[in-house]
Scaffold this active site. Structure first.
Site, PDB file in Angstrom:
ATOM      1  N   THR C  17       0.257  -1.559  -0.166  1.00  0.00           N
ATOM      2  CA  THR C  17      -0.229   0.000   0.148  1.00  0.00           C
ATOM      3  C   THR C  17       0.648   1.849   0.005  1.00  0.00           C
ATOM      4  OG1 THR C  17      -0.468  -0.078   2.940  1.00  0.00           O
ATOM      5  CG2 THR C  17      -1.864  -1.086   0.750  1.00  0.00           C
ATOM      6  N   GLY C  18       2.744   0.970  -0.058  1.00  0.00           N
ATOM      7  CA  GLY C  18       3.065   2.412   0.398  1.00  0.00           C
ATOM      8  C   GLY C  18       3.079   3.192  -1.541  1.00  0.00           C
ATOM      9  N   ARG C  19       3.156   4.204  -1.742  1.00  0.00           N
ATOM     10  CA  ARG C  19       3.627   5.312  -2.570  1.00  0.00           C
ATOM     11  C   ARG C  19       3.749   3.889  -4.049  1.00  0.00           C
ATOM     12  NH1 ARG C  19       5.700  10.679  -4.525  1.00  0.00           N
ATOM     13  NH2 ARG C  19       7.133   9.661  -3.716  1.00  0.00           N
ATOM     14  N   GLU C  20       5.466   3.879  -3.729  1.00  0.00           N
ATOM     15  CA  GLU C  20       6.010   3.190  -4.812  1.00  0.00           C
ATOM     16  C   GLU C  20       5.451   1.699  -5.069  1.00  0.00           C
ATOM     17  OE1 GLU C  20       8.881   5.000  -6.382  1.00  0.00           O
ATOM     18  OE2 GLU C  20       8.774   6.498  -4.911  1.00  0.00           O
ATOM     19  N   THR C  97      13.623  -1.454  -1.369  1.00  0.00           N
ATOM     20  CA  THR C  97      13.663  -0.483  -0.306  1.00  0.00           C
ATOM     21  C   THR C  97      15.886  -0.124   0.075  1.00  0.00           C
ATOM     22  OG1 THR C  97      12.825  -2.029   1.116  1.00  0.00           O
ATOM     23  CG2 THR C  97      13.784  -0.198   2.340  1.00  0.00           C
ATOM     24  N   GLU C  98      15.739   1.074  -0.450  1.00  0.00           N
ATOM     25  CA  GLU C  98      17.280   1.244  -0.159  1.00  0.00           C
ATOM     26  C   GLU C  98      17.629   1.540   1.759  1.00  0.00           C
ATOM     27  OE1 GLU C  98      18.830   4.666  -2.604  1.00  0.00           O
ATOM     28  OE2 GLU C  98      16.611   4.441  -3.792  1.00  0.00           O
ATOM     29  N   GLU C 215      30.735  -0.464 -11.811  1.00  0.00           N
ATOM     30  CA  GLU C 215      30.618   0.696 -10.506  1.00  0.00           C
ATOM     31  C   GLU C 215      32.108   0.200 -10.304  1.00  0.00           C
ATOM     32  OE1 GLU C 215      27.560   1.476  -8.589  1.00  0.00           O
ATOM     33  OE2 GLU C 215      26.345   2.908 -10.513  1.00  0.00           O
ATOM     34  N   HIS C 256      25.751   5.492  -4.333  1.00  0.00           N
ATOM     35  CA  HIS C 256      25.115   3.943  -4.129  1.00  0.00           C
ATOM     36  C   HIS C 256      26.385   4.296  -3.642  1.00  0.00           C
ATOM     37  CE1 HIS C 256      23.741   3.394  -7.819  1.00  0.00           C
ATOM     38  NE2 HIS C 256      22.440   3.624  -7.665  1.00  0.00           N
TER      39      HIS C 256
END
Ligand code: SF4
Lengths: 402, 73, 301
Positions: C17-20, C97-98, C215, C256
């Site tokens: 239900t979260g925005r993202e 998730t970050e 990277e 990052h």
């Protein structure tokens, strides 16, 4: 984020690790007082967030309080790897019988913490590992099972240490592992951990790194140690431009428009996302361009945020023009970024068509974005133009001007 | 005052209707509408350019009551 | 065939239900993914684009087969959500998730290892098997995703979510489709690194070549180079290395979390050198990737 030696020692002491008598001096008078209180010879150590203090001459020994005061003045101004100290740690100096090394850090490959122990402390551990591999042990630590002393014992024993030294070292090493796990550290290091001639064990030098992501989680500790919210503790302190960039990013929760790093070029960069920024920065340099800054736009930033970031980049007097570029975006909206950037340029009193060398952000809502760019006469391109090519066009425009 | 890129116009009938106005305040994801008691619906000018063109306001209202204009077209 | 997921894969969205998560759910459904439920504690009984919401993962696994989970909850709750997925038998978990502390990531990875589950991420956009299914935000809206991704022989592994799509797009434009693309995540510790995905691509007959986005930071490229050297891989690999400028600025830290250059860690120059030595082609620019892949494919024929 890195802690100063005196902060690390404070944390160690709270958890019962053995430390020498010491005091932190901000003035020569304080240095003298601490030396008096300690009584006997002391060592003065510059408090900087960098190794190489000994080499730089920022660690010195004093036999008397007067000498300590004098050395304080000598050491304080010494720059160690670009860092100047605000304080000097004054600590008792004791005759050493044996030096050990112990550290816990992350092994990214095994995805576990690793305990490193050596009975050849005090010198560069990489060198020991190379020349005397049998004197360095590496022991991986479970993040799920409780850490019990037997692992510490095995780590120590693996380097050939036995007898009472083994039994005295085991609880020290165990405690250091517990500290590492309890505070989300990325490094907990004691080098050297020493046995004195009188048989005592002492933590002579050590430092810890707290994971930036976990700073909020351990805000109580950070506060107790007197670390201000604005102290980033990075290798280089942020410039005012970078601090302003962090403010833009924090202004609202929508998306990212930050990670601003200042450089001394003339081409302002409004770029994203994470990987795209790295790629584009390289591309600009490869074409011979001189970036004025690095930054990352990501997620779905508000028009306001993109606008403020643009204004910030344009606020540098040497920035003649900007390039607005990202990889093909799927979460960021092209039209929203276009609106923000153009608004930022206009609010900076400049002409978008003149100031924006190239706009290369293909992806979601691009048709809408391109309409806006056309309206303001800004040169743009779609995904058929590569990131590298776009960067080349921006640099070419800069060079044509000068 | 319109925004730089977007302007939103609401019919007087809707702006004067507290219930419909409340609905507009609720649906807009970027707070372009605001309500003050006993006053007609207000447009928050500084948020206009944040409009996401989601059309939620248009869909929530009677046909033609809300107009979202792209000033760059 | 593809790796990790195909059109039959069923998954749930934790934190639905979260925005993202809401937009991710819509985009995934529109691409054809089978989302069999969502979890947000206290919100049982709701629906998100027709996907029923439950309080617990168990409430879904008890009724239906669940292959995977996309975890989209705030960092504070991520470990709990991932443990819940693993302990309810879910085998492939994508963590979007970050900013999750490393120790907690390690705990999730360790538990997954014990239970035979696989974690992709954290801080990633997930997995896509073009034309069949996607799991996570990769590619964005279904229509944009179809523009960038097409079915074909190239496997993609990328430490950047956005660059996964940039590379896919470049390949697509050159007529090279993709078998499966994996955004593996940008953090210092991630569930599945290059070398751990290689055996899967190796075993997938559809995959004929690999494209990699890399990277600064970490030792993942060294690990990959070793794997390639030791396993005599049939797959030609073309890598792109971003952030080369960072070699000149030790100690700088970028967005990052894994992009940290410290004293003895591999510099980008080291990484390029290692990869080249093991036979991996290193592209100077993204647009060289398709060319290099075509060349390598032609050579191996
Ligand atoms: S279109 Fe959407 S964002 Fe714009 S005013 Fe209407 S509800 Fe608000």
């Amino acid at each position: 984020m890195r802690f100063y030696e005196y902060e690390s020692k404070e944390l160690f002491e709270r958890h019962g690790l053995p430390l020498g008598k010491r005091g932190l001096a901000h003035t020569r008078e304080e240095a003298r007082e601490h030396a008096e209180q300690i009584g006997g010879p002391v060592v003065l150590k510059s408090q900087v967030l960098s190794g190489g203090r000994m080499k730089a001459g920022a660690v010195k020994f004093a036999d008397t309080p007067d000498e300590a005061a004098q050395l304080f003045d000598e050491i304080l101004p010494i720059v160690v790897n670009g860092q100047t100290a605000k304080s000097i740690l004054v600590e008792e100096k004791s005759p050493i019988a044996q030096e050990y090394y112990v550290a816990i850090t992350w092994d990214g490959r095994r995805k576990l913490p690793v305990l490193i122990f050596s009975d050849m402390g005090g010198i560069d551990i990489e060198e020991v590992a190379e020349k005397h591999p049998d004197h360095v042990s590496q022991t991986h630590i479970s993040t799920i099972l409780p850490f019990t002393p037997r692992l510490a014992k095995e780590a120590i024993g693996a380097t050939g240490v036995t007898g009472s030294a083994l039994n005295r070292l085991t609880p020290i090493v165990t405690t250091l592992v517990e500290i590492f796990l309890a505070y989300d550290l990325t490094l907990a290091e004691i080098n050297p951990l020493v046995r004195l001639e009188d048989g005592r064990f002492l933590v002579l030098d050590g430092h810890i790194d707290l994971e930036a992501e976990a700073r909020d989680k351990h805000s109580a500790l950070v506060e107790e140690l007197g670390i201000g919210a604005d102290e980033t503790r990075q290798a280089r302190p942020p410039t005012p431009f970078e601090t302003a960039g962090a403010k833009v990013d924090a202004s609202d929760h929508r998306g990212v428009a930050g990670n601003v790093v200042e450089f001394d070029g003339d081409l302002g960069l409004v770029i994203g996302a994470g990987g795209g920024s790295l790629t584009l920065f390289d591309a600009v340099r490869k074409h011979g361009g001189r970036p004025a800054n690095y930054c990352e736009i990501g997620g779905n930033p508000s028009v306001k945020k993109a606008c403020e970031l643009t204004k910030l980049v344009l606020s540098k007097p040497e920035v003649a023009k900007i390039a607005v570029m990202m990889n093909v975006v799927s979460n960021t909206r092209v039209d929203i970024v276009a609106r923000g950037v153009i608004k930022g340029v206009v609010e900076s009193g400049r002409d978008p068509a003149e100031t924006i060398t190239i706009f290369r952000i293909p992806g979601s809502w691009e048709e809408e974005g391109f309409k806006i760019l056309e309206r303001y006469g800004v040169e743009y391109c779609d995904r058929s133009v590569s990131m590298y090519e776009a960067a080349g066009r921006a640099v070419a425009k800069m060079q044509a001007e000068s | 005052m319109p925004g730089m890129f977007i302007d939103v116009k609401v019919s007087e009938a809707v702006a004067g209707d507290a219930e419909l106005s409340a609905k507009l305040v609720e649906v807009c994801p970027v707070s372009i509408f605001a309500q003050v008691e006993n006053e007609p619906l207000q447009i928050v000018e500084e948020n206009l350019d944040e409009c996401t063109l989601c059309d939620l306001c248009i869909e929530a209202m009677p046909k033609g009551a809300v107009e979202v204009r792209k000033l760059y077209e | 065939m593809a790796i990790l997921i195909d059109k039959n894969t069923t998954f749930i969205v934790q934190g639905i239900t979260g925005r993202e998560a809401v937009s991710l759910t819509r985009e995934n459904l529109a691409y054809g993914s089978k989302i069999v439920g969502g979890v947000t504690p206290g919100r049982a009984g709701r629906e998100v684009y027709g996907v029923p919401v439950y309080d617990c993962v168990r409430d879904i696994t008890a009724r239906t087969k669940v292959d995977g989970a996309v975890v989209c909850v705030p960092p504070k709750f991520t470990r709990d959500a991932v443990f819940e997925a693993i302990e309810n038998g879910i085998k492939i978990i994508v963590i979007v998730t970050e900013r999750i502390p490393r120790l907690e990531v390690a705990q999730m990875v360790e538990l997954a290892r014990l239970r035979g589950a696989r974690i992709i991420g954290p801080n990633c956009l997930g997995i896509i098997t073009p034309g069949e299914v996607k799991m996570g935000g990769v590619g964005g809206p279904a229509e944009d995703t179809r523009k960038a991704y097409t079915k074909g022989p190239v496997g993609i592994m990328s430490r950047s979510g956005g660059m996964t799509t940039e590379i896919a797009n470049t390949l697509t434009a050159a007529g090279l489709g993709q078998s499966t693309a994996v955004s593996i995540g940008g953090d210092a510790i991630i569930g599945t690194a290059y070398a751990e995905l290689m055996p899967l691509f190796e075993a997938d007959p559809e995959t004929k070549a690999i494209a990699i986005y890399s990277e600064p930071g970490g030792r993942m490229e060294a690990e990959l180079a070793e794997w390639v050297a030791e396993n005599d891989s049939r797959l030609p690999i073309v890598a792109f290395m971003a952030g080369r400028f960072m070699d000149e600025m030790p100690g700088m830290r970028f967005g990052h979390a894994g992009t940290i250059v410290e004293g003895k860690a591999d510099t980008t120059a080291d990484k390029i050198e290692r990869m080249k030595r093991s036979g991996i082609s290193v592209a100077e620019r993204i647009e060289e990737i398709p060319e290099l892949i075509q060349q390598r494919l032609a050579e191996s024929r």
